[in-house]
Design an enzyme around this catalytic site. Structure first.
Site, PDB file in Angstrom:
ATOM      1  N   ASP A 201       0.883  -1.192  -0.008  1.00 19.71           N
ATOM      2  CA  ASP A 201       0.096   0.023  -0.024  1.00 19.71           C
ATOM      3  C   ASP A 201       0.848   1.191   0.135  1.00 19.71           C
ATOM      4  OD1 ASP A 201      -2.458  -1.209  -0.139  1.00 19.71           O
ATOM      5  OD2 ASP A 201      -3.059  -0.990   2.139  1.00 19.71           O
ATOM      6  N   LYS A 223      -3.664   2.960  -2.648  1.00 23.95           N
ATOM      7  CA  LYS A 223      -5.122   3.298  -2.721  1.00 23.95           C
ATOM      8  C   LYS A 223      -5.078   4.818  -2.497  1.00 23.95           C
ATOM      9  CE  LYS A 223      -7.100  -0.890  -1.243  1.00 23.95           C
ATOM     10  NZ  LYS A 223      -8.037  -1.561  -0.194  1.00 23.95           N
TER      11      LYS A 223
END
Length: 412
Positions: A201, A223
């Protein structure tokens, strides 16, 4: 004996003490440090001392050791395999040391290493490997060398090129902590060093990716808030695909996998696919980021509770699962993650339902990293301050009197 010890190096050996009698004389700081390792080795420990530190007394109360509350007496070392002498009575130490010599019991003395028949090395463990270091009369050097070796074993930096730990296909959901690469857990760092594939991430400790060997495949699952993202289903499929190919996969997340990290969704998908999954907790930004900015989430006489909520859905949105009116009535600290965009609406809702408008608030952006900054406000000015200061995600919002506890922000 002292002359002999000075002329020759100590002979290293690993003692197997499980079920064997070990006598410890004295229950001060030395015994407090040494007893846990003796218990872990399975030794039958007899402690002889008129008093003990609270930690040592707790071990006796728990039945981990036997404690006779008295001073040393001749004959106490009968049947012992190993003795640790650490009393504050030089005469008793000398007498016990002589008894150990007479009975051929290996003996460590905390007050006179040269008079002992054994030395305690600086020890450490990593994945089934015990490291023991002796550097003669310099215990600090021993500890430093031990720490360097153990850290190297844990992060894989000193593993021989031809050697790898047993390959275990599957997925590890690793919480990478709030951002500072030094704040990942030891286990998380080790699993990274063993990985074939890392799916990372944006909020994970990105600096650690640069340390990975060239053969490791790194997949960006970033994200970015309110922007481009990799669908959760695609992430799940990637985890399953690589694990089924026999690879060791690490899913590197920011914070903790199960604190607004969708870790359970991934664990469920892996379980349905029959993929082994290991969860490695991480240091959550909910506590660590405020702490790094000088804000305790609890403080004696100020806050006896703290509540963590997600602010990615506005309070009036029908999708919100947060009981904002109930939160407004609490007196403790409120920590809001993913709430930058909705900070004004959140503050207004809390004020509407009773939280004082002048309640201190702070926003910490990119906490624990070199780019960390803290912006202070009140609940009434929170939304306006966030806009005026250009605060961007990732940021943690803290609301409560604890914000005013520190004399000044730790970082600005």
């Amino acid at each position: 004996m002292a002359e002999h010890a000075a002329e020759h190096a100590a002979y290293p050996v690993g003692l197997r003490l499980s079920g064997r009698r070990v006598v410890v004389l004295g229950a001060g700081q030395v015994a407090q440090r040494r007893l846990p390792s003796l218990v872990a080795a399975g030794a039958d420990v007899l402690l002889i001392s008129p008093s003990a530190t609270p930690s040592v007394e707790a071990m006796a109360d728990a039945g981990e050791i036997r404690w006779e509350r008295r001073r040393y007496q001749d004959g106490d070392l009968a049947g012992a395999w190993y003795a640790l002498i650490s009393t504050d009575d030089p005469e008793a130490n000398a007498a016990a040391s002589q008894e150990a010599e007479d009975r051929r019991v290996w003996c460590v003395r905390s007050d006179d290493a040269e008079a002992a028949t054994a030395w305690t090395p600086a020890t450490g463990r990593s994945e089934g490997v015990t490291v023991a270091v002796l550097t003669g009369r310099d215990p600090r050097r021993s500890a430093a060398v031990r720490d360097a070796i153990v850290e190297g074993l844990r992060d894989g930096s000193i593993a021989a090129p031809h050697h790898r730990r047993p390959h275990t296909p599957g997925v590890a959901l690793v919480g990478g902590g709030p951002g500072d690469p030094d704040l990942i857990t030891v286990r998380g760092r080790r699993l990274l060093a063993e990985a074939d594939v890392v799916i990372a991430d944006r909020l994970g400790p990105r600096d650690l990716l640069a340390e990975l060997p060239p053969h490791v495949e790194v997949i960006d699952a970033a994200k970015i808030p309110y922007g481009r993202f990799m669908a959760q289903e695609a992430i799940n499929n990637a985890l399953i695909e690589h694990a089924k190919a026999g690879k060791a996969v690490v899913r590197l997340k920011g914070g903790d996998p199960f604190v607004f990290g969708r870790g359970m969704e991934e664990a469920q998908a892996l379980a349905e696919a029959g993929i082994p999954c290991t969860v490695v907790p991480g240091i959550s930004s909910t506590i660590s980021v405020p702490g790094a900015a000088g804000i305790p989430v609890t403080h004696r006489g100020v806050a006896h509770e703290f509540t963590v909520v997600s602010g990615h859905v506005a309070p009036d949105d029908e999708r919100s699962l947060v009981d904002w009116p109930a939160l407004a009535k609490l007196r403790g600290t409120l920590v809001v993650l993913m709430g930058v965009e909705n900070s004004g609406a959140i503050a207004a809702k809390l004020i509407e339902h009773g939280r004082a408008a002048q309640t201190p608030a702070a926003v910490i952006q990119e906490g624990t990293t070199a780019a960390q900054r803290r912006v202070d406000a009140t609940l009434a000015t929170l939304g306006e301050t966030v806009r005026a200061e250009g605060v961007r995600p990732p940021a943690v919002i803290v609301v409560g009197d604890v914000v005013a506890v520190a004399a000044a922000p730790a970082h600005t």
